[in-house]
Scaffold this active site. Structure first.
Site, mmCIF file in Angstrom:
data_model
loop_
_atom_site.group_PDB
_atom_site.id
_atom_site.type_symbol
_atom_site.label_atom_id
_atom_site.label_comp_id
_atom_site.label_asym_id
_atom_site.label_seq_id
_atom_site.Cartn_x
_atom_site.Cartn_y
_atom_site.Cartn_z
ATOM 1 N N LYS A 107 0.818 -1.213 0.000
ATOM 2 C CA LYS A 107 0.000 0.000 0.000
ATOM 3 C C LYS A 107 0.853 1.266 0.000
ATOM 4 O O LYS A 107 0.392 2.326 -0.428
ATOM 5 C CB LYS A 107 -0.966 -0.020 1.173
HETATM 6 C C1 LIG Z 1 -4.348 -4.601 1.200
HETATM 7 C C2 LIG Z 1 -3.542 -5.843 1.059
HETATM 8 C C3 LIG Z 1 -3.910 -6.852 0.136
HETATM 9 C C4 LIG Z 1 -5.163 -6.787 -0.714
HETATM 10 O O1 LIG Z 1 -5.073 -5.832 -1.725
HETATM 11 P P1 LIG Z 1 -6.389 -5.329 -2.518
HETATM 12 O O2 LIG Z 1 -5.945 -4.205 -3.357
HETATM 13 O O3 LIG Z 1 -7.362 -4.903 -1.426
HETATM 14 O O4 LIG Z 1 -6.920 -6.484 -3.291
HETATM 15 C C5 LIG Z 1 -3.060 -7.959 0.012
HETATM 16 N N1 LIG Z 1 -1.951 -8.084 0.782
HETATM 17 C C6 LIG Z 1 -1.585 -7.142 1.677
HETATM 18 C C7 LIG Z 1 -0.360 -7.350 2.493
HETATM 19 C C8 LIG Z 1 -2.356 -5.987 1.849
HETATM 20 O O5 LIG Z 1 -1.975 -5.066 2.765
#
Ligand SMILES: *Cc1c(COP(=O)(O)O)cnc(C)c1O
Length: 458
Positions: A107
């Site tokens: 993120k």
């Molecule tokens: C948020 C997150 C996901 C999922 O991603 P999306 O964009 O919501 O599908 C997968 N792995 C980690 C470590 C995350 O923080």
């Protein structure tokens, strides 16, 4: 580039307005009017490539210089020279490590850019705003780190007291910046989310305190994630490759689908789920049926409904917002969303595959990656690798997205491998730093009065 809502009942707006709004007034998500074709000449430097892609979608509202500076700043916070390095772990099998940012989860790639971009746009408008969000772990720390140095933004993050990991909580509560506020709510993650929704639905309150959100429905987050798909394709020489994506809200895998629409040589997209497998069941049955959420070892994928799927649905309806809104309204009423066989055959079958991996399967992948490749992987990444194993075809090159650093989930790593993953140097003192947090009951009035006190005290 102009932006329209997936529900068709909001006016078309420009890039910065779409960024500041997040959600459209009709409840839909913003999408660009068209997918920009990739430039034939592309930079191999990550920040430069990001600037080239962002220019396609934000050009006209931010200058080339501004975009360049934002991208350089955002990606200078990553600890790896390649920003998002590719690591080979088997014949034709690669990991794209997206976790070298400040908070160790993918993120950061989007939120480091979004924070800088928000701050620049607000400074130009002489405005201030307060970001309010709820987190079950990863989003909160990444959002906080993205805005900790922003002078025009306050941030308030609600988390369920006692229900996020120690690493996740400390990543939020040890940040010293005066504009950062964390609130431990006596309740669950759903309670936190309901409090945030209630504040946004209180229009006078929202306007008085200029509230904003940075959740994954914001177009800028999806746009920033398109870049690493293109970068990985370019790095592997431009032959068609497939990606496997550990998926929750569908934001990450949607970015891959957009990269493909823009002309990147992407063959298939493999959607990996944990036992919260609404997406896998959709790809198997052509019907989406919501059930309750089960906690798993990969908490950032513990979702009931994937909000970003709406952007793909809009496309499947040939960009008919009215039809999309109706389909979603029926979904809310009946709990089931079915797509037409011809929609499925055109949009889904040729591109997407899906597999779910439960906790036992996740631990098994983590143990094998350790034994066979001497690598520690986090449980989210392990779901992606497991999905690759289940879906990969003979001779297909698959890049699995590694979405979190193993040290973010030390308990699961220890359980699978017996090893304790080390936090990177910049977080080595995480458990020595003093924590700063406010504890509040699950009560809207109490939370609103806290949020009201924040903006004014600066
Ligand atoms: C948020 C997150 C996901 C999922 O991603 P999306 O964009 O919501 O599908 C997968 N792995 C980690 C470590 C995350 O923080």
């Amino acid at each position: 580039m102009k932006y329209e809502s997936t529900r068709g009942a909001s006016p078309t707006i420009g890039f910065t307005d779409a960024m500041l709004a997040g959600l459209a007034t009709d409840g839909g998500l913003y999408v660009p009017k068209s997918w920009a074709p990739l430039p034939a000449e592309r930079s191999s430097n990550y920040a430069s490539l990001a600037a080239e892609i962002v220019s396609l979608y934000a050009g006209g509202e931010l200058s080339e210089d501004e975009i360049r500076r934002l991208c350089d700043q955002a990606y200078s916070t990553f600890r790896h020279g390649a920003v998002v390095p590719l690591v080979q772990y088997d014949q034709d099998a690669w990991l794209l490590e997206l976790f070298h940012g400040p908070t160790l989860a993918f993120k950061d790639v989007a939120l480091q850019l979004l924070g800088q971009m928000f701050d620049l746009v607000l400074a130009k408008k002489s405005q201030r705003l307060t970001i309010v969000g709820a987190t079950s772990g990863d989003t909160g720390s990444a959002a906080i780190d993205g805005v900790r140095n922003c002078s025009n933004i306050d941030i308030v993050i609600l988390y369920p007291r006692g229900r996020v990991s120690d690493v996740q909580r400390r990543q939020m509560t040890t940040v010293e910046s005066a504009n950062v506020h964390t609130v431990a709510i006596d309740g669950t993650f759903d309670d936190c989310q309901d409090l945030v929704k209630a504040m946004f639905n209180d229009a006078p309150f929202r306007e008085r305190h200029n509230l904003s959100a940075v959740n994954s429905i914001n177009w800028v987050r999806v746009m920033a994630q398109v870049v690493y798909y293109i970068h990985a394709c370019d790095s592997l020489g431009g032959q068609p490759i497939s990606f496997s994506v550990p998926t929750g809200n569908f934001g990450n895998v949607l970015a891959g689908w957009i990269a493909k629409q823009m002309g990147a040589p992407i063959d298939r997209l493999i959607v990996g789920s944990n036992s919260n497998d609404i997406l896998t069941r959709f790809f198997d049955t052509q019907k989406m049926t919501a059930t309750s959420v089960t906690p798993t070892l990969s908490p950032s994928m513990d979702i009931q409904v994937s909000s970003n799927f709406e952007r793909l649905l809009f496309e499947m309806n040939n960009r008919d917002g009215g039809a999309t809104a109706e389909q979603l309204a029926r979904f809310r009423q009946t709990g089931t969303l079915a797509v037409e066989p011809d929609q499925y055959a055109k949009w889904i079958a040729p591109v997407f595959a899906a597999a779910s991996v439960d906790d036992a399967g996740t631990l098994d992948v983590m143990a094998r990656m350790h034994k066979e490749c001497n690598m520690l992987v986090d449980p989210h990444t392990a779901v992606g690798i497991g999905a690759t194993e289940k879906c990969r075809r003979e001779g297909e090159t698959v890049v699995t997205l590694a979405t979190a650093h193993p040290a973010k989930f030390p308990d699961a790593v220890r359980k699978a491998t017996g090893e304790h993953p080390q936090l990177p140097d910049h977080l080595a003192d995480l458990f020595q730093l003093p924590e700063r947090t406010v504890q509040l009951p699950n009560d809207l009035a109490a939370v609103q009065s806290f949020v009201a006190s924040v903006g004014t005290s600066g």
